[in-house]
Design a protein around this motif. Structure first.
Motif, PDB file in Angstrom:
ATOM      1  N   VAL A 208       0.850  -1.194   0.000  1.00  0.00           N
ATOM      2  CA  VAL A 208       0.000   0.000   0.000  1.00  0.00           C
ATOM      3  C   VAL A 208       0.885   1.244   0.000  1.00  0.00           C
ATOM      4  CG1 VAL A 208      -1.806   1.279   1.216  1.00  0.00           C
ATOM      5  CG2 VAL A 208      -1.803  -1.226   1.267  1.00  0.00           C
ATOM      6  N   ARG A 209       0.565   2.194  -0.879  1.00  0.00           N
ATOM      7  CA  ARG A 209       1.299   3.460  -0.918  1.00  0.00           C
ATOM      8  C   ARG A 209       0.425   4.550  -0.297  1.00  0.00           C
ATOM      9  NH1 ARG A 209       2.668   6.111  -6.520  1.00  0.00           N
ATOM     10  NH2 ARG A 209       0.493   6.761  -6.272  1.00  0.00           N
ATOM     11  N   TRP A 210       0.982   5.195   0.726  1.00  0.00           N
ATOM     12  CA  TRP A 210       0.318   6.270   1.449  1.00  0.00           C
ATOM     13  C   TRP A 210       0.969   7.588   1.047  1.00  0.00           C
ATOM     14  CZ3 TRP A 210      -3.180   4.567   5.422  1.00  0.00           C
ATOM     15  CH2 TRP A 210      -3.128   3.193   5.675  1.00  0.00           C
ATOM     16  N   THR A 211       0.185   8.579   0.637  1.00  0.00           N
ATOM     17  CA  THR A 211       0.726   9.880   0.252  1.00  0.00           C
ATOM     18  C   THR A 211       0.172  10.946   1.190  1.00  0.00           C
ATOM     19  OG1 THR A 211       0.864   9.211  -2.070  1.00  0.00           O
ATOM     20  CG2 THR A 211       0.952  11.571  -1.601  1.00  0.00           C
ATOM     21  N   TYR A 212       1.077  11.686   1.806  1.00  0.00           N
ATOM     22  CA  TYR A 212       0.703  12.773   2.713  1.00  0.00           C
ATOM     23  C   TYR A 212       1.288  14.086   2.217  1.00  0.00           C
ATOM     24  CZ  TYR A 212      -0.927   9.427   6.227  1.00  0.00           C
ATOM     25  OH  TYR A 212      -1.615   8.443   6.883  1.00  0.00           O
ATOM     26  N   ASP A 213       0.534  15.158   2.433  1.00  0.00           N
ATOM     27  CA  ASP A 213       0.997  16.512   2.134  1.00  0.00           C
ATOM     28  C   ASP A 213       1.070  17.266   3.456  1.00  0.00           C
ATOM     29  OD1 ASP A 213       1.460  19.094   1.303  1.00  0.00           O
ATOM     30  OD2 ASP A 213      -0.434  19.335   0.235  1.00  0.00           O
TER      31      ASP A 213
END
Length: 478
Positions: A208-213
């Protein structure tokens, strides 16, 4: 000079016929010159954004990582430095072309294929194998910093300058940039970082790829990157502020009582300091034996033992880290010697809150600090004059809160409250230092407070406490 030179990378900007050429390319400075940590940060460029890609595998297991750094040259650059410690370097490119990179202690010296003109935007990509066992030790309140392993993952405690163990960075508390985090985890593990979850994508292989800003610029010491078997507990604070706690699955119920107080803490602090300065907040429960909490931006780390313990002590830590979101995170310190402004405010409001919620009275706490103040000055330096080894000693906490208490006793509670709200409002999202605070306090109080605050901040001996002529400082030993 035109801040947006034309021409290909490495070519001089065009100018009038016969005009003298601009300055020759030269190396960016190895540090920004902070007297306490002179190699922290780097000269010659500013960072516009970091994008960090981490392919996490398992606790204490090296993994593939890449940092993409979008920067702008502030001088004609022949080479530049990044703060980067340990890890196995794979490849460095600048503007898409291979660059020469040499390790020099905690510095990564990068020489691009062609010099970079002043004002030119450029991109650096550093591919490396990250080592999630990297840690360092300090003989003060910080103790262990860097990667902090948990049973099934990690949390990050980068303060004061441990971010360089995580990624190549321009690392100083006065330097802030937005960050994009892309973290890939095995099935069954979650990832969290500063800011907002932008995307969660399950790949065909189950990872799973989690992207946060980060949503706001972040100082490197305030980054958070945590991986584990987490439950995300969503709530709301004042005016609908999103509050997101991140809790190891088996600690959700046992930590709920203290975690659920966050909205009350926010309301209490907003009455004193004004609106919370970021778009969301939350507590990350650290499943570690680390004894200290940390004010990572918008997501404070609080070790499990604190949240499983006494309510009064837990609230002190929770309010302390929350106060930092105003003082230290939103209002960043200019130099490390200004740390008293960050830790002193956090300790002052922690003590003030505890006074009204079952803890030791603030006057008793401050009198005890006053008695020890000469000893702390002798051992750790005056509040605004630390040395590098004494940065996070007791003087920067209770000793610095005492300065704020003395100011309140001098000007009165009403004026003091106006000074405090003005401080976090005027410098919201900005960098400020001790001189700025003294100047603003004087302006709000309508009198020059320099003669009063200077001996409190820099003197060898502790001044008399206004309104408390009976308070005495104990003799210095050693």
């Amino acid at each position: 000079m035109d801040p947006r030179p034309t021409g290909r990378l490495g070519a001089p900007a065009s100018g009038p016929s016969g005009a003298a050429p601009g300055p020759a390319p030269s190396p960016g400075a190895r540090g920004i010159g902070d007297p306490l940590l002179p190699l922290d940060g780097n000269g010659g460029y500013t960072v516009r954004r970091y994008a960090l890609d981490f392919d996490w595998r398992a606790p204490r297991t090296p993994f593939a990582a890449r940092a993409t750094i979008s920067a702008t040259a502030t001088q004609p650059l022949s080479r530049f430095n990044l703060d980067f410690a340990g890890n196995t370097l794979r490849e460095v490119t600048v503007a898409g072309a291979p660059a020469t990179a040499v390790r020099d202690g905690d510095e990564l010296v990068v020489t691009p294929a062609k010099p970079i003109p002043q004002g030119r935007a450029f991109t650096v990509r550093v591919s490396y194998t990250a080592d999630p066992t990297q840690q360092r030790e300090r003989d003060d309140a910080i103790q262990t910093y860097g990667w902090v392993p948990t049973p099934d993952g990690t949390v990050v405690c980068a303060q004061p300058n441990g971010a360089k163990m995580i990624f190549p960075v321009n690392d100083h508390p006065s330097l802030r940039s937005p960050i994009t985090f892309r973290i890939t985890t095995p099935p069954g593990l979650s990832a969290v970082a500063n800011g907002r979850l932008v995307e969660r994508v399950r790949r065909p292989d189950g990872r799973v790829r989690w992207t946060y800003d980060s949503e706001h610029p972040v100082a490197a010491q305030l980054i958070q990157l945590a991986i584990g078997k987490f439950t995300f507990v969503d709530g709301t604070g004042p005016r609908g502020l999103p509050v997101r706690d991140v809790v190891p699955d088996d600690l959700v119920t046992d930590t709920e009582a203290h975690r659920s107080l966050t909205s009350e803490h926010l309301t209490w602090l907003e009455r004193r300091l004004g609106p919370y300065p970021f778009r969301r907040y939350g507590v990350l429960v650290g499943d570690t034996d680390l004894p200290v909490a940390l004010e990572t931006q918008s997501l404070s780390v609080v070790p499990r033992a604190i949240l499983l313990g006494d309510r009064v002590q837990a609230e002190r830590d929770l309010v302390h880290e929350l106060t930092h979101q105003w003082a230290g995170n939103s209002v960043a310190i200019r130099r490390w010697s200004d740390l008293w402004l960050s830790e002193g405010h956090a300790r002052f409001y922690e003590r003030l809150y505890s006074d009204a919620h079952g803890g030791v009275g603030i006057e008793d706490a401050m009198r005890a600090a006053y008695e020890q103040h000469d000893q702390w000055r002798h051992d750790d330096g005056a509040p605004a004059e630390p040395t590098e080894p004494t940065l996070f000693k007791r003087m920067r906490y209770d000793g610095s809160a005492l300065v704020l208490y003395a100011l309140r006793e001098k000007v009165g509670e009403e004026t003091f409250d106006r000074i405090e709200r003005s401080w976090v409002t005027r410098y919201r999202g900005r960098v400020a230092g001790t001189r700025d605070f003294v100047r603003l306090a004087s302006e709000v109080a309508g009198e020059d407070l320099t003669p009063f605050l200077t001996p409190w901040l820099y003197g060898e001996r502790t001044p008399p406490m206004p309104g408390h002529p009976d308070w005495e400082v104990e003799p210095v030993e050693g």
